[in-house]
Scaffold this active site. Structure first.
Site, PDB file in Angstrom:
ATOM      1  N   CYS A   1      26.800 -77.488   8.349  1.00 21.68           N
ATOM      2  CA  CYS A   1      27.750 -76.916   9.304  1.00 21.68           C
ATOM      3  C   CYS A   1      27.387 -75.440   9.469  1.00 21.68           C
ATOM      4  O   CYS A   1      27.619 -74.635   8.554  1.00 21.68           O
ATOM      5  CB  CYS A   1      29.163 -77.090   8.773  1.00 21.68           C
ATOM      6  SG  CYS A   1      30.459 -76.516   9.872  1.00 21.68           S
TER       7      CYS A   1
ATOM      8  N   CYS B   1       2.882 -82.736 -18.346  1.00 25.74           N
ATOM      9  CA  CYS B   1       2.881 -83.492 -17.090  1.00 25.74           C
ATOM     10  C   CYS B   1       3.651 -82.730 -16.019  1.00 25.74           C
ATOM     11  O   CYS B   1       4.810 -82.351 -16.217  1.00 25.74           O
ATOM     12  CB  CYS B   1       3.509 -84.868 -17.315  1.00 25.74           C
ATOM     13  SG  CYS B   1       3.650 -85.845 -15.802  1.00 25.74           S
TER      14      CYS B   1
END
Length: 303
Positions: free
Chosen positions: A109, A141
């Site tokens: 909005c 990782c």
């Protein structure tokens, strides 16, 4: 080139002081032309016309933003989520989830006064006052490091990739051999006015085991080493300062600090891995390491 566009009094009230224009009054509310909505203050592209929809709320509504263009922040009212321009931090409006207006189930909005519109086919103006910075971290990782760092307010984008090796454009398979010298790393683009480099470094240390050498949890190998790749002397100073603090706390950090080289983005299937799969990190989690900051002591006023 000016740092930012000049603003009218009404635009300044909305963009800088977080006011809201009256519903139904915005010049862009009923605009249906194809094109791009950009930040009124800095020209940062925010929304595409294809993502605009009619919500009946009285303000322009979009169910998606241009990636990395908008930051979500807790609103001062404690209930809503504020949205600001990721480049200059100007107030745009609020974002709502779960209203089911569209399939994306999201409504940005936005005040018309916060934006200007560039019709399709016209060139976009240059972005002004770009203050984003970039940091590079390696901590096992890259899936888990990316997933946890991108959740911090002020982080615009995180990409998984490779850094610190001796060959160009390595593939995941090549890096996994341990022969290229690269570490699985992440590139973090952030707005320093919202989140500082030191805060990101502290978070990095708190989401992985920085004492483990050449590995992280079950992932063993030089490509999973702990490293900070710095882009300036100030970043190097901060990284080394925090390592000194960790040593003072009794830890033995294995993290290395070295100048950043070329960052090679990883293959597409590695990007946003946990968002795509719905899984959770298997060797990364947030745990406090640094002492919580102490509140400033009360000081009696001078007589």
């Amino acid at each position: 080139m000016p740092e930012y566009n000049p603003l009218t009094r009404d635009e300044e009230a909305v963009l800088l002081h977080k006011h809201t224009e009256a519903p139904g009054t915005g010049r862009l509310l009923d605009n249906k032309q194809p094109g791009t909505y950009i930040c009124r203050r800095c020209n940062n592209p925010l929304y595409r016309s294809a993502d605009k929809f009619e919500s009946g709320c009285g303000w322009p509504s979009f169910d998606d933003e241009i990636p990395g263009a908008v930051l979500r922040l807790p609103d001062a009212d404690g209930r809503r989520v504020e949205i600001v321009c990721a480049n200059c931090g100007s107030h745009l409006g609020h974002v709502f989830v779960g209203e089911r207006f569209t399939q994306k189930n999201t409504r940005h909005c936005v005040n018309s006064l916060s934006m200007q519109f560039v019709p399709e086919g016209e060139p976009l103006p240059p972005v002004l006052g770009d203050r984003k910075e970039t940091a590079y971290f390696a901590g096992g990782c890259f899936w888990g490091v990316e997933h946890l760092l991108k959740q911090r307010n002020g982080v615009v984008r995180v990409r998984s990739g490779y850094m610190g090796g001796h060959c160009e454009n390595p593939s995941y398979r090549e890096v996994c051999t341990g022969e290229t010298g690269h570490a699985e790393a992440v590139e973090v683009v952030f707005v320093p006015e919202t989140v500082g480099y030191e805060e990101l470094c502290r978070l990095f240390f708190e989401i992985h085991d920085f004492t483990q050498t050449d590995g992280q949890g079950p992932d063993i190998g030089d490509q999973y080493r702990s490293a900070i790749f710095t882009t300036s002397e100030e970043q190097e100073r901060i990284a080394n300062k925090l390592i000194g603090e960790l040593i003072g706390l009794g830890y033995a950090p294995a993290t290395t600090v070295q100048p950043a080289g070329t960052f090679w983005p990883a293959e597409n299937y590695h990007q946003n891995y946990y968002e795509k799969t719905g899984k959770q990190p298997y060797c990364h989690r947030h745990r406090p390491v640094f002492p919580a900051p102490r509140p400033a002591p009360d000081v009696a006023p001078a007589l």
